[in-house]
Scaffold this motif. Structure first.
Motif, PDB file in Angstrom:
ATOM      1  N   THR A 166      43.707  60.710  26.552  1.00  9.32           N
ATOM      2  CA  THR A 166      43.501  59.810  27.885  1.00  9.32           C
ATOM      3  C   THR A 166      43.375  58.587  27.631  1.00  9.32           C
ATOM      4  O   THR A 166      42.995  58.143  26.813  1.00  9.32           O
ATOM      5  N   ILE A 167      44.330  57.756  28.401  1.00  4.42           N
ATOM      6  CA  ILE A 167      44.184  56.454  28.221  1.00  4.42           C
ATOM      7  C   ILE A 167      43.544  55.976  29.741  1.00  4.42           C
ATOM      8  O   ILE A 167      44.408  55.933  30.817  1.00  4.42           O
ATOM      9  N   ASP A 168      42.391  55.513  29.559  1.00  2.42           N
ATOM     10  CA  ASP A 168      41.767  54.887  30.600  1.00  2.42           C
ATOM     11  C   ASP A 168      42.391  53.581  30.966  1.00  2.42           C
ATOM     12  O   ASP A 168      42.450  52.759  29.994  1.00  2.42           O
ATOM     13  N   ASN A 169      42.409  53.159  32.281  1.00  3.79           N
ATOM     14  CA  ASN A 169      42.543  51.867  32.655  1.00  3.79           C
ATOM     15  C   ASN A 169      43.982  51.617  31.882  1.00  3.79           C
ATOM     16  O   ASN A 169      44.081  50.362  31.653  1.00  3.79           O
TER      17      ASN A 169
ATOM     18  N   ARG B 482      38.596  49.496  41.088  1.00  2.00           N
ATOM     19  CA  ARG B 482      39.851  49.194  40.880  1.00  2.00           C
ATOM     20  C   ARG B 482      40.301  47.800  41.466  1.00  2.00           C
ATOM     21  O   ARG B 482      41.060  47.436  42.459  1.00  2.00           O
ATOM     22  N   LEU B 483      39.916  46.665  40.545  1.00  6.80           N
ATOM     23  CA  LEU B 483      40.032  45.375  40.998  1.00  6.80           C
ATOM     24  C   LEU B 483      41.707  44.901  41.102  1.00  6.80           C
ATOM     25  O   LEU B 483      41.894  44.330  42.177  1.00  6.80           O
ATOM     26  N   GLY B 484      42.179  45.523  40.386  1.00  8.06           N
ATOM     27  CA  GLY B 484      43.915  44.957  40.252  1.00  8.06           C
ATOM     28  C   GLY B 484      44.263  45.424  41.443  1.00  8.06           C
ATOM     29  O   GLY B 484      45.112  44.837  42.305  1.00  8.06           O
ATOM     30  N   SER B 485      44.195  46.762  41.775  1.00 11.53           N
ATOM     31  CA  SER B 485      44.772  47.337  42.943  1.00 11.53           C
ATOM     32  C   SER B 485      44.354  46.663  44.209  1.00 11.53           C
ATOM     33  O   SER B 485      44.924  46.168  45.337  1.00 11.53           O
ATOM     34  N   ALA B 486      43.017  46.225  44.311  1.00  9.26           N
ATOM     35  CA  ALA B 486      42.224  45.423  45.405  1.00  9.26           C
ATOM     36  C   ALA B 486      43.103  44.122  45.643  1.00  9.26           C
ATOM     37  O   ALA B 486      43.479  43.723  46.880  1.00  9.26           O
ATOM     38  N   LEU B 487      43.329  43.575  44.516  1.00  8.07           N
ATOM     39  CA  LEU B 487      44.014  42.248  44.636  1.00  8.07           C
ATOM     40  C   LEU B 487      45.421  42.221  45.166  1.00  8.07           C
ATOM     41  O   LEU B 487      45.756  41.603  45.960  1.00  8.07           O
ATOM     42  N   SER B 488      46.086  43.285  44.476  1.00  7.80           N
ATOM     43  CA  SER B 488      47.490  43.674  45.125  1.00  7.80           C
ATOM     44  C   SER B 488      47.607  43.710  46.396  1.00  7.80           C
ATOM     45  O   SER B 488      48.221  43.345  47.420  1.00  7.80           O
ATOM     46  N   VAL B 502      37.800  39.211  45.674  1.00 10.27           N
ATOM     47  CA  VAL B 502      38.145  40.029  44.529  1.00 10.27           C
ATOM     48  C   VAL B 502      38.184  38.904  43.200  1.00 10.27           C
ATOM     49  O   VAL B 502      37.831  39.548  41.978  1.00 10.27           O
ATOM     50  N   SER B 503      38.757  37.754  43.351  1.00 10.68           N
ATOM     51  CA  SER B 503      38.981  36.966  42.130  1.00 10.68           C
ATOM     52  C   SER B 503      37.446  36.427  41.523  1.00 10.68           C
ATOM     53  O   SER B 503      37.191  36.523  40.355  1.00 10.68           O
ATOM     54  N   ASP B 504      36.537  36.434  42.614  1.00 13.86           N
ATOM     55  CA  ASP B 504      35.173  36.306  42.037  1.00 13.86           C
ATOM     56  C   ASP B 504      34.635  37.323  41.352  1.00 13.86           C
ATOM     57  O   ASP B 504      33.967  37.197  40.218  1.00 13.86           O
ATOM     58  N   ARG B 505      34.946  38.618  41.718  1.00 10.44           N
ATOM     59  CA  ARG B 505      34.563  39.820  40.982  1.00 10.44           C
ATOM     60  C   ARG B 505      35.009  39.723  39.363  1.00 10.44           C
ATOM     61  O   ARG B 505      34.420  40.133  38.637  1.00 10.44           O
ATOM     62  N   PHE B 506      36.655  39.390  39.597  1.00 11.17           N
ATOM     63  CA  PHE B 506      37.150  39.246  38.130  1.00 11.17           C
ATOM     64  C   PHE B 506      36.594  38.214  37.310  1.00 11.17           C
ATOM     65  O   PHE B 506      36.205  38.464  36.055  1.00 11.17           O
ATOM     66  N   SER B 517      40.107  41.699  32.516  1.00 16.20           N
ATOM     67  CA  SER B 517      40.658  42.824  32.684  1.00 16.20           C
ATOM     68  C   SER B 517      42.013  42.822  33.578  1.00 16.20           C
ATOM     69  O   SER B 517      42.290  41.555  34.088  1.00 16.20           O
ATOM     70  N   ASP B 518      42.804  43.695  33.479  1.00 18.20           N
ATOM     71  CA  ASP B 518      44.097  43.852  34.468  1.00 18.20           C
ATOM     72  C   ASP B 518      44.851  42.793  33.983  1.00 18.20           C
ATOM     73  O   ASP B 518      45.603  42.171  35.317  1.00 18.20           O
ATOM     74  N   LEU B 519      45.235  42.300  32.934  1.00 21.24           N
ATOM     75  CA  LEU B 519      45.870  41.248  32.696  1.00 21.24           C
ATOM     76  C   LEU B 519      47.400  41.459  33.167  1.00 21.24           C
ATOM     77  O   LEU B 519      48.039  40.675  33.545  1.00 21.24           O
TER      78      LEU B 519
END
Lengths: 415, 656
Positions: A166-169, B482-488, B502-506, B517-519
């Motif tokens: 499993t690859i999370d994230n 799912r911050l990346g999704s939220a930002l999108s 969302v940026s603040d959360r990042f 995360s979510d680079l």
């Protein structure tokens, strides 16, 4: 061109797939599976397009496809694949991955295996789980790879209870589709326009390669790999654009083909009506120069023809189903298509600023030679209404399913 | 308020006793919630345990029928096609197009009817079998009405062809004759079959004289006694003048010929040619349009409109459309003969014969259990420009009103809502607002469904709804971590406030974990970065890390400084930024110039001087303060040393 047969089935169809033929078989496809979505009760159904010999002796031919059996499915069917001749794997909006077994003796389907929480979200603070839709699966016996809205990639093995890997994230956005590149490499597309290659031999949760269109982050919905040339990959996006990628070359698509876009089609169809003849039509257009995304329609699926890969098929939210023909003998063919009464169009074929690829066998999809740079597009459905969500091709047969609750089947694709 | 057209029907909800308990209810789109309350008028002491259920009452149950779903889906395509062909056509081609559309609708009804029939036969329990059978008869009635409306209002058949159309109409709907015919012809001796004369009579009643003649020849072959009579009758049948579609003869010619033929029939009857065979005599009377003889065949005619058409065929074949209603009314009266009163279907057909479209639609609305029929028929008639003048007392016209009602019913269904969209699109007055209200209430369980809903909104420039859907999805993504999704999603909605959140959360996550995360998303923001200052900062700050990682220290340094001096970085983050500057200040070579160092010092002083002086006894606070103080000391030291080095370096460079 023979008629396409339509059947209304009282459920919105999200997926249609031909049952694979046994290796070496000379038969043509005759059984396909469908999955429904957005109904109060969703079903996985198996259909037969009938027996050839019996019908031929009658002289008549019943075009309808008949329901063989169905089974209830919890949640929307987000993806559906045949694992082998008897087994069907489904992806559910509840995050569940199920293997169904078909019993041909008494024509029933039963649950063979299930991974109920293959995809899930973890809340920000509490350890509570909530299910996340599983959006795509790909099978390569005995392996099953699934992707989901949770950005997770799972590798299952039939008869193993737990995920093998499993690859999370794996992805910060939603993963929309997955396909095998060459074992053990897979390819995923996501909602911010990226194509990622993952190698299961590598540990960690980083892809081995990321490819993307520059800048505009248009979601990609579907991906298919050329059956013979494993480096050639086609994707379809939210803007209705068909992109052809050479995964060995750089990080950008080799060519972009505008498709499934309202204005474009109208203008080309009217052109066709005016003079009745088709001339090759080249123009360069780059991502971003396309008209506003509102007018374009998401392309839901793209499939290379498995045994005739110069042909490619796409379907879209705008209710169209297109046949792309990149084989070189187009001029002769165009006449034939005309007699069939179908609408044929040429679309602009644009090439990114890639240098010419040197390879011994140049795929017609990667060719940048203007003389060969011809693709004929044929619209296969008579009238457009609601979304065509899925299609599948096998030999001369094509099946597709729509939100208008109809399944279309043709058995004479190239005649 | 208009007066009621009939008593409203009472629907009993099983399990609810409205006599004992007070009920409460609430309206929804197409549905109603009903439950019992614990409110009790009389016996206050006694608390009766009331029904614990909340009932959902659905108004439009037909929407939930599996078979009718096919009707809705297939007719949707026809409807959309009809709206599109609208403009370009005029005159004759327009009429033929509209007739074709009408026929398409009818063939869908028929297909649906046949399937329903199969389902009724296959039904396991008799109750559901009966239910399906009643659906079959409703569908059959719908097709009957539609067909008549097509002849009268769309085809607008003139005198002459009108009767031919009506004959086809009757033949199509009284179709038992075909199975009877097969039955009789299949027997060993057709003319001795018990239903032989019935069959011949029906064929004559339906004006199928060629077939009747063939039957008579069989009778002539087997019984020599009546052979002569049969031949004469056959001759009469053959010579009856009819209007054939390709024929150029005028109506007057036809009427003249018909008059001659009629007189010839009359003569044979007077001569008692057929007196020895009551069957043939009765046939002759029928062919003379004799009402009494026709009414004797009530059983075979089965209904009054068949009687009407047969009567017209043999008494007035060139009836004018305008005269239809008189014949219709008298036929109805004669046929029912005061024994029974007309049923809803009779009233609807009568209204059609009277060319009262509004009455037809009104009666249909009352009699039928769904809006499909009236909505589609009204729309088609409206395209025939037959409903222009009629406006309702509540704003929109009748076509739109019925389409809205039908589309709302589709939207109440969990899955048919997609069909409803196109119907709303073709309601110019209230369609858009209705769509806006309904579309927001579609539950979005997957992103794919959300994308479909979004596309509907985007195509129609419904910016408010697009924003709201994106916001819902962004919120969901945040809740699911799912911050990346939220930002999108917030970028897609161009929602600056949410992008900031969302940026603040990042940034908070970065401070906690020391890595981003979510680079894949943050590194590819592009111009979307400008959506909000905080997002810009997030993107630029990440860029700083990347540049630093690539050991491009000078670029990294100026980027870091610009983040503070341009006020993009939030104050709360300045300390982190200054701490990030430490390793750059400690590098062997000088990276920050003297001027840049002054600016950094300015930033540090701004930050520290703005801090309130506090004197709380909180030990944790003190500890934190200690760390903070040490940090500031370190920074001051590093800045001072860097300044010294920079001045020396710049001074010596200048010397060269």
């Amino acid at each position: 061109m023979e008629e396409i047969y339509a059947k209304f089935v009282s459920q919105k169809i999200s997926k249609t797939r031909w049952r694979p033929l046994p290796p070496g078989s000379l038969q043509t496809a005759e059984t396909f599976a469908t999955g429904s979505w957005d109904n109060e009760e969703n079903y996985v159904s198996l259909w037969s397009i009938g027996d050839f010999e019996n019908l031929d002796s009658d002289g008549g031919f019943e075009g309808d496809h008949q329901l063989l059996c169905d089974i209830r499915h919890h949640g929307d069917i987000m993806d559906l694949q045949f694992f082998d001749q008897e087994r069907i794997v489904t992806a559910s909006s509840t995050g569940c991955v199920t293997v169904f077994l078909h019993h041909p003796n008494n024509q029933t389907l039963s649950v063979n295996q299930q991974w109920t929480t293959a995809h899930y979200h973890t809340g920000p603070s509490s350890p509570s789980y909530s299910s996340a839709p599983c959006t795509g699966i790909v099978c390569n016996n005995p392996e099953i790879v699934t992707v989901g809205e949770d950005g997770r990639i799972n590798l299952f093995r039939a008869d193993h209870k737990e995920a093998v890997r499993t690859i999370d994230n794996a992805d910060s956005s939603t993963l929309h589709a997955v396909t095998f590149l060459r074992t053990p490499e897979i390819l995923t597309v996501n909602s911010i326009g990226q194509l990622k290659i993952w190698d299961f031999r590598q540990q960690g949760n980083e892809p081995s390669q990321i490819l993307s269109l520059t800048g505009d982050r248009v979601p990609l919905h579907c991906v298919d790999r050329h059956p013979n040339q494993q480096h050639v990959v086609a994707t379809g996006g939210q803007d209705g654009m068909l992109s052809i990628w050479d995964v060995r070359q750089g990080t950008m698509p080799v060519s972009l083909l505008k498709a499934h876009e309202a204005e474009n089609r109208v203008s080309l169809l009217s052109m066709l009506e005016c003079n009745g003849t088709i001339s090759a039509h080249h123009s360069l257009s780059f991502p971003g120069s396309s008209s506003s995304p509102a007018s374009a329609s998401p392309m839901w699926e793209v499939h290379f023809h498995p045994s005739n890969p110069d042909h490619l098929f796409t379907c879209s939210e705008d209710g169209s189903l297109w046949h792309w023909d990149a084989s070189t003998d187009v001029p002769e063919k165009s006449l034939l298509f005309h007699q069939g009464g179908r609408t044929s169009t040429f679309l602009s074929h644009s090439i990114s600023n890639q240098a010419n690829v040197h390879q011994s066998v140049i795929s017609s999809w990667l060719s940048t030679d203007p003389a060969k740079d011809r693709i004929e597009i044929t619209s296969l459905l008579p009238s457009r209404t609601l979304s065509v969500n899925s299609l599948d091709v096998l030999g001369p047969c094509l099946v597709c399913g729509t939100d208008a609750e109809a399944i279309y089947v043709t058995r004479h694709l190239f005649s | 308020m208009e007066e009621l057209d009939g008593e409203p029907t009472v629907t009993l909800i099983p399990g609810v006793n409205s006599k004992k308990h007070q009920m409460c209810f609430d309206w929804g789109p197409g549905e109603m919630l009903v439950c019992e309350t614990s409110f009790n008028k009389k016996e206050k002491s006694e608390v009766v345990p009331s029904c614990p259920f909340i009932y959902i009452i659905r108004k439009d149950v037909d929407v939930y029928s599996q078979v009718l779903r096919k009707l809705f889906n297939e007719s949707h395509g026809i409807f959309v096609g009809l709206q599109r062909i609208e403009e370009e056509l005029t005159g004759k081609s327009r009429k033929s197009q509209l007739v074709r559309v009408s026929k398409n609708y009818r063939s869908v009804i028929r297909a649906c009817m046949e399937e329903m029939h199969q389902v009724a036969i296959a039904a396991k329990d008799p109750a559901s079998g009966r239910q399906f059978s009643s659906q079959v008869s409703i569908l059959s009635a719908m097709e009957l009405i539609w067909n008549l409306c097509e002849i009268l209002f769309i085809e607008v058949a003139p005198a002459g062809p009108l009767l031919l159309h009506l004959l086809d109409w009757v033949r199509l709907h009284v179709c038992e004759v075909d199975s009877l015919s097969a039955d009789v012809l299949g027997s060993e001796n057709p003319s001795k079959h018990e239903s032989f004369w019935n069959l011949v009579t029906i064929l004559v009643l339906q004006g199928r004289l060629d077939e009747a003649r063939q039957m008579l020849s069989k009778e002539a072959d087997t019984s020599p006694t009546s052979a002569g009579m049969c031949r004469i009758m056959g001759e009469l049948m053959r010579t009856m003048p009819i209007l054939s579609p390709g024929n150029t003869q005028t109506l007057t010619e036809l009427e003249l010929k018909w008059q001659h033929w009629h007189e010839e029939c009359e003569r044979y009857l007077q001569d008692c040619t057929f007196a020895s065979n009551p069957h043939l005599e009765s046939l002759c009377k029928i062919m003379l349009g004799d009402e009494a003889a026709l009414l004797e065949q009530k059983e075979l005619l089965s209904n009054w409109y068949h009687f009407l058409v047969t009567r017209l065929l043999y008494s007035n074949p060139t009836v004018k459309p305008i005269d239809l209603q008189y014949y219709a009314q008298s036929s109805l009266d004669l046929f029912l003969g005061g024994e029974s009163s007309p049923e809803p279907l009779d009233n609807i057909l009568m209204a059609a014969f009277e060319f009262d479209i509004h009455q037809v639609i009104k009666e249909c609305s009352i009699a039928l259990s769904n809006w499909w029929f009236v909505a589609h028929l009204t729309d088609l008639l409206d395209h025939c420009k037959l409903l222009q003048s009629h406006n309702l007392y509540f704003g929109s016209n009748m076509r739109e009103c019925l389409l809205l009602e039908y589309a709302s019913g589709l939207f109440a269904h969990p899955s048919l809502w997609q069909l409803g969209v196109d119907y709303f699109d073709y309601c110019p007055e209230l369609g858009r607002v209705s769509l806006e209200l309904h579309i927001e209430r579609i539950p979005l369980n997957t992103e794919q469904k959300a994308l479909k809903v979004l596309r509907i909104c985007e195509q129609r420039q419904m910016t408010e709804q697009v924003r709201s859907i994106c916001k819902i999805l962004a919120m969901k993504a945040v809740r699911n971590n799912r911050l990346g999704s939220a930002l999108s999603w917030s970028i897609r909605a161009k929602d600056a406030a949410f992008a900031t959140l969302v940026s603040d959360r990042f940034l908070r996550d970065y401070c906690e974990r020391g890595c981003f995360s979510d680079l894949d998303l943050i590194d590819n923001l592009g111009p979307a970065m400008m959506l909000s200052d905080r997002l810009t900062f997030l993107g630029k700050y990440r860029e700083f890390h990347r540049v630093y990682g690539e050991k491009r220290f000078a670029d990294a340094a100026s980027l870091l400084l610009s983040l503070m001096t341009s006020q993009i970085a939030p104050r709360s983050f300045w300390m982190t930024l200054l701490t990030d500057a430490l390793p750059l200040l400690e590098q062997k070579q000088v990276i920050f110039s003297a001027e840049q160092t002054y600016e950094l010092m300015q930033c540090l002083e701004d930050l520290t001087s703005g801090r309130p002086v506090h004197g709380g006894p909180d030990t944790q606070q003190c500890q934190d303060d200690d760390i903070e103080t040490t940090k500031v000391e370190m920074l001051r030291l590093a800045l001072a040393r860097n300044l010294a080095r920079a001045i020396v370096r710049e001074g010596s460079l200048e010397g060269f």
